[in-house]
Design a protein around this motif. Structure first.
Motif, mmCIF file in Angstrom:
data_model
loop_
_atom_site.group_PDB
_atom_site.id
_atom_site.type_symbol
_atom_site.label_atom_id
_atom_site.label_comp_id
_atom_site.label_asym_id
_atom_site.label_seq_id
_atom_site.Cartn_x
_atom_site.Cartn_y
_atom_site.Cartn_z
ATOM 1 N N ILE A 184 76.431 42.846 27.960
ATOM 2 C CA ILE A 184 75.793 42.987 29.269
ATOM 3 C C ILE A 184 76.441 41.941 30.175
ATOM 4 O O ILE A 184 76.539 40.774 29.793
ATOM 5 C CB ILE A 184 74.276 42.751 29.186
ATOM 6 N N ILE A 185 76.926 42.368 31.323
ATOM 7 C CA ILE A 185 77.543 41.413 32.245
ATOM 8 C C ILE A 185 76.763 41.424 33.557
ATOM 9 O O ILE A 185 76.452 42.479 34.108
ATOM 10 C CB ILE A 185 79.029 41.744 32.511
ATOM 11 N N CYS A 186 76.439 40.227 34.027
ATOM 12 C CA CYS A 186 75.753 40.068 35.312
ATOM 13 C C CYS A 186 76.568 39.109 36.159
ATOM 14 O O CYS A 186 77.300 38.276 35.635
ATOM 15 C CB CYS A 186 74.370 39.433 35.131
ATOM 16 N N GLY A 187 76.392 39.186 37.471
ATOM 17 C CA GLY A 187 76.931 38.148 38.338
ATOM 18 C C GLY A 187 76.146 36.871 38.099
ATOM 19 O O GLY A 187 75.008 36.902 37.637
ATOM 20 N N LYS A 188 76.757 35.734 38.411
ATOM 21 C CA LYS A 188 76.088 34.454 38.162
ATOM 22 C C LYS A 188 74.737 34.376 38.854
ATOM 23 O O LYS A 188 73.766 33.874 38.312
ATOM 24 C CB LYS A 188 76.985 33.317 38.659
ATOM 25 N N GLN A 189 74.666 34.867 40.066
ATOM 26 C CA GLN A 189 73.410 34.860 40.803
ATOM 27 C C GLN A 189 73.531 35.852 41.945
ATOM 28 O O GLN A 189 74.629 36.284 42.270
ATOM 29 C CB GLN A 189 73.102 33.464 41.346
ATOM 30 N N ALA A 190 72.380 36.222 42.537
ATOM 31 C CA ALA A 190 72.410 37.102 43.707
ATOM 32 C C ALA A 190 72.344 36.241 44.951
ATOM 33 O O ALA A 190 71.695 35.196 44.948
ATOM 34 C CB ALA A 190 71.236 38.069 43.666
ATOM 35 N N ILE A 191 73.005 36.675 46.012
ATOM 36 C CA ILE A 191 73.093 35.805 47.191
ATOM 37 C C ILE A 191 71.838 35.840 48.053
ATOM 38 O O ILE A 191 71.740 35.116 49.030
ATOM 39 C CB ILE A 191 74.331 36.115 48.068
ATOM 40 N N ASP A 192 70.844 36.680 47.715
ATOM 41 C CA ASP A 192 69.596 36.617 48.495
ATOM 42 C C ASP A 192 68.579 35.694 47.825
ATOM 43 O O ASP A 192 68.019 34.808 48.446
ATOM 44 C CB ASP A 192 69.017 38.008 48.766
ATOM 45 N N GLY A 193 68.366 35.869 46.523
ATOM 46 C CA GLY A 193 67.399 35.020 45.834
ATOM 47 C C GLY A 193 68.036 33.755 45.292
ATOM 48 O O GLY A 193 67.409 32.709 45.235
ATOM 49 N N ASP A 194 69.307 33.844 44.870
ATOM 50 C CA ASP A 194 70.033 32.684 44.342
ATOM 51 C C ASP A 194 69.348 32.044 43.138
ATOM 52 O O ASP A 194 69.476 30.837 42.933
ATOM 53 C CB ASP A 194 70.200 31.591 45.420
ATOM 54 N N THR A 195 68.621 32.805 42.333
ATOM 55 C CA THR A 195 67.915 32.140 41.233
ATOM 56 C C THR A 195 68.778 31.986 39.983
ATOM 57 O O THR A 195 68.583 31.047 39.220
ATOM 58 C CB THR A 195 66.643 32.893 40.815
ATOM 59 N N ALA A 196 69.696 32.913 39.724
ATOM 60 C CA ALA A 196 70.496 32.899 38.482
ATOM 61 C C ALA A 196 69.615 32.987 37.245
ATOM 62 O O ALA A 196 69.941 32.444 36.203
ATOM 63 C CB ALA A 196 71.393 31.650 38.423
ATOM 64 N N GLN A 197 68.462 33.645 37.352
ATOM 65 C CA GLN A 197 67.523 33.674 36.235
ATOM 66 C C GLN A 197 67.417 35.008 35.522
ATOM 67 O O GLN A 197 67.056 35.049 34.351
ATOM 68 C CB GLN A 197 66.114 33.295 36.746
ATOM 69 N N VAL A 198 67.682 36.101 36.228
ATOM 70 C CA VAL A 198 67.424 37.405 35.624
ATOM 71 C C VAL A 198 68.324 37.642 34.406
ATOM 72 O O VAL A 198 67.872 38.179 33.394
ATOM 73 C CB VAL A 198 67.547 38.534 36.671
#
Lengths: 399, 261
Positions: free
Chosen positions: B114-128
């Motif tokens: 499973i590959i995800c981006g490091k974080q999303a630029i709206d929430g910026d949590t890097a948690q999901v």
């Protein structure tokens, strides 16, 4: 839980529409209506001049005895027996939270032969230190540290846990929070106690730094957050302070650690140690080409500081990501921050606004960076930087 | 290799402006884009598929219009896409989001990576990402800048304070990737035509093995208390000088007088 607008009371003034950070309020037939995009943040509630908007709180289904959970914990991050700055900063903030809540402050140290670090943790304000030692913990691993941390939580039940929003803290935090099924607020830049509830109020930038959000974790324990390095000052240490050391034996089976560290490749020298330094010289798109970064490096060198870069400069491949300052890079709070050829996008500001003194050099007099700068020079970085380097060199010789 | 990439449709936060009068976000005209980090995740997955074979499936949780983001990923070269969408998912924080996405991935059957981006630029949590790995009980490596797969062994470079850690692990694994890992390709004409033809299945709560109390707002331990504008720094002085040299001399003088250097 929901936010509702009373259609009888709404006077159709539309002042709530622009107050919604998520664009979830629309005007329909001269009445405000809330759409599916609503996140129940409640930002609109206070803007209504006639009190037509209410935030309803539903009975929580989760039953957990929150009174069982006590004390504020700080995850002490250490590299080669040296505690990171951010952990000291968090002990300082954790002390304030613990005092406000009338509870104790504890440090959690995980590593190989690390008990001697406890005195450093007490000096920064802790009353207790939990120590978990073993050769398998010499380096951070997600599985090893998560197992240790969740065992500690289940046995000792802390009320609040603070971790640094470092690469490891942001790796460990969500894994632990998910395992104990609690809330975690990422990348906080301010901590406090909510007046009404006595809960920890976690404040963080969101939306690329365009807005700040204060988050609560009302019904789950522990309340967890990662906190950005360098936004809080390191507390004055008092080495006459002592406390209780609680050694905890690890139940972690080495087989359960699914990742293996093969080697550490150091590509950076002191110049990218942005979170521990007092002076940072950063360059942005205005440096025009990668060769020109030599001037940034020279100035940093003359001042004994580190080298930063804006996202534009990193995306252009002029500097590696570990130099990036901003919302998706590092947060820094040095004594002096030089922004050279950086326009000052809000994403960049979110990463450096806790610097004590900001000096901006940019040829565009309207660049937003000047609004955040203590000293600004409008001009060409390629002329100003060499002159500055020379003057600082002379100045150093005089001193 | 069966690879799943998690993507999020986000407002382009670099285009968001603040209304100087009301101090609120101006959302009008802000385009919705694929989270930039997630494009790197899609690119990494396509490169692995090109080298080792297999299939790339992109998945997103969001409102119906998030299909646009998934179509863009198909145009880049992903094979399939699934949208996870239900009113019941609304208001989810990272714990509820990761619970829901993990349930969707479980429904997909065999998944190697499973590959995800490091974080999303709206929430910026890097948690999901890490929370999904926990729900699925698989290994995770975050902030990855290089991926090598040989059989079941995965060798990764993970960004660290002063450089990189080289980490080895086994499939299945969840990775979050940095922007620097690659340069995402542009959609091809053929890919865009394919994406136009692709019908994206929508999975609702009823399609997955989920318990309602862990979904959406109900399943979210964190609540937003209030939202406000970031504090502004106070503007200082502009140094006025005719030449670069004079400006430099004045700045150094001011900094020395203030005992800052």
């Amino acid at each position: 839980m929901a936010v509702k607008i009373s259609q009888e009371e709404c006077i159709g003034c539309s002042s709530c529409v622009s107050a919604c950070p998520f664009g979830a309020i629309n005007m329909e037939a001269d009445k405000a209506c809330i759409s599916e995009a609503c996140t129940v943040c409640g930002a609109c509630v206070d803007t209504c001049p006639v009190g037509a908007i209410v935030k309803e709180v539903e009975e929580q289904v989760v039953a957990m005895d929150k009174n069982d959970y006590k004390d504020v914990w700080v995850f002490i991050e250490q590299v080669n027996g040296q505690i990171k700055n951010v952990s000291h900063e968090l002990l300082g903030e954790g002390r304030k939270l613990a005092d406000a809540m009338g509870q104790k402050l504890a440090g959690v140290i995980i590593g190989d032969s690390v008990e001697s670090l406890a005195k450093d943790v007490f000096a920064s304000g802790a009353d207790l230190v939990y120590v978990v030692e073993g050769p398998e913990f010499k380096y951070y691993t997600t599985d090893g540290y998560t197992n240790v941390f969740t065992d500690l939580i289940n046995n000792y039940k802390p009320s609040v846990i603070l971790m640094g929003a470092t690469n490891d803290g942001r790796d460990l935090g969500p894994r632990v929070a998910c395992r104990v099924k609690t809330g975690l607020t990422a990348d906080c830049t301010n901590l406090g106690i909510d007046d009404q509830t006595g809960l920890v109020a976690w404040t963080r930038p969101a939306f690329g730094g365009n807005i700040m959000a204060t988050i609560l974790c009302p019904e789950h324990r522990p309340q967890m957050g990662t906190v950005r390095p360098s936004v809080f000052k390191r507390p004055e240490q008092d080495f006459s302070r002592t406390g209780e050391i609680i050694p905890v034996s690890s139940k972690v089976n080495v087989k359960d650690i699914r990742t293996k560290l093969i080697e550490i490749i150091k590509v950076c020298t002191a110049s990218c140690n942005l979170e521990e330094t007092e002076i940072i010289v950063s360059g942005g798109r205005g440096m025009c080409k990668p060769e020109n970064f030599a001037l940034i490096e020279e100035l940093a060198n003359v001042l004994g500081g580190a080298v930063g870069a804006s996202r534009a400069a990193v995306d252009a491949g002029w500097k590696p990501h570990m130099h990036q300052v901003g919302q998706t890079g590092k947060t820094v709070g040095p004594r002096l921050y030089f922004a050279c050829g950086i326009s000052g996008a809000i994403q960049h500001m979110a990463g450096m606004s806790s610097s004590d003194i900001v000096i901006a050099i940019n040829k565009d007099a309207d660049a937003p960076i000047f609004k955040a700068a203590n000293y600004g020079i409008v001009g060409d970085v390629m002329e100003i930087l060499p002159a500055l380097i020379e003057e600082f060199k002379k100045n150093r010789q005089v001193c | 290799m069966e690879i799943v990439v998690c993507v999020k449709q986000v407002p382009d936060t670099t285009e968001v402006k603040i209304d100087p009068v009301t101090n609120t976000l101006i959302r009008q005209g802000v385009p919705s884009i694929v989270n930039p980090f997630d494009k790197n995740a899609v690119e990494a997955a396509i490169q692995l598929k090109e080298k080792h074979g297999g299939k790339v499936t992109v998945i997103s949780m969001g409102p119906p219009q998030a299909k646009d983001a998934l179509k863009e990923c198909i145009a880049m070269g992903a094979d399939e896409a699934i949208l996870v969408s239900d009113r019941a998912f609304g208001g989810a924080d990272t714990l509820a989001t990761s619970y829901t996405l993990a349930a969707a991935i479980r429904k997909m059957g065999r998944v190697d990576m499973i590959i995800c981006g490091k974080q999303a630029i709206d929430g910026d949590t890097a948690q999901v990402g890490p929370e999904m790995a926990e729900h699925l009980d698989i290994a995770q490596v975050t902030c990855v800048s290089k991926i090598d797969v040989a059989g079941q062994i995965v060798r990764l470079e993970r960004e660290h304070d002063e450089g990189y850690e080289v980490i080895e692990t086994q499939l299945p694994v969840l990775l979050t990737v940095l922007r620097s890992i690659n340069e995402p390709r542009y959609p091809t004409v053929k890919g865009t035509m394919k994406s136009n033809r692709t019908v994206i299945p929508v999975w609702t709560a009823d399609d997955m093995n989920v318990q309602p109390q862990y979904l959406g707002l109900k399943g979210s331990p964190t609540q937003v208390r209030r939202i406000f504008s970031p504090p502004q720094r106070v503007q200082g002085e502009l140094i006025q000088a005719d030449t670069a040299r004079e400006a430099a001399i004045m700045l150094v003088k001011k900094l020395s007088e203030a005992k800052l250097v």
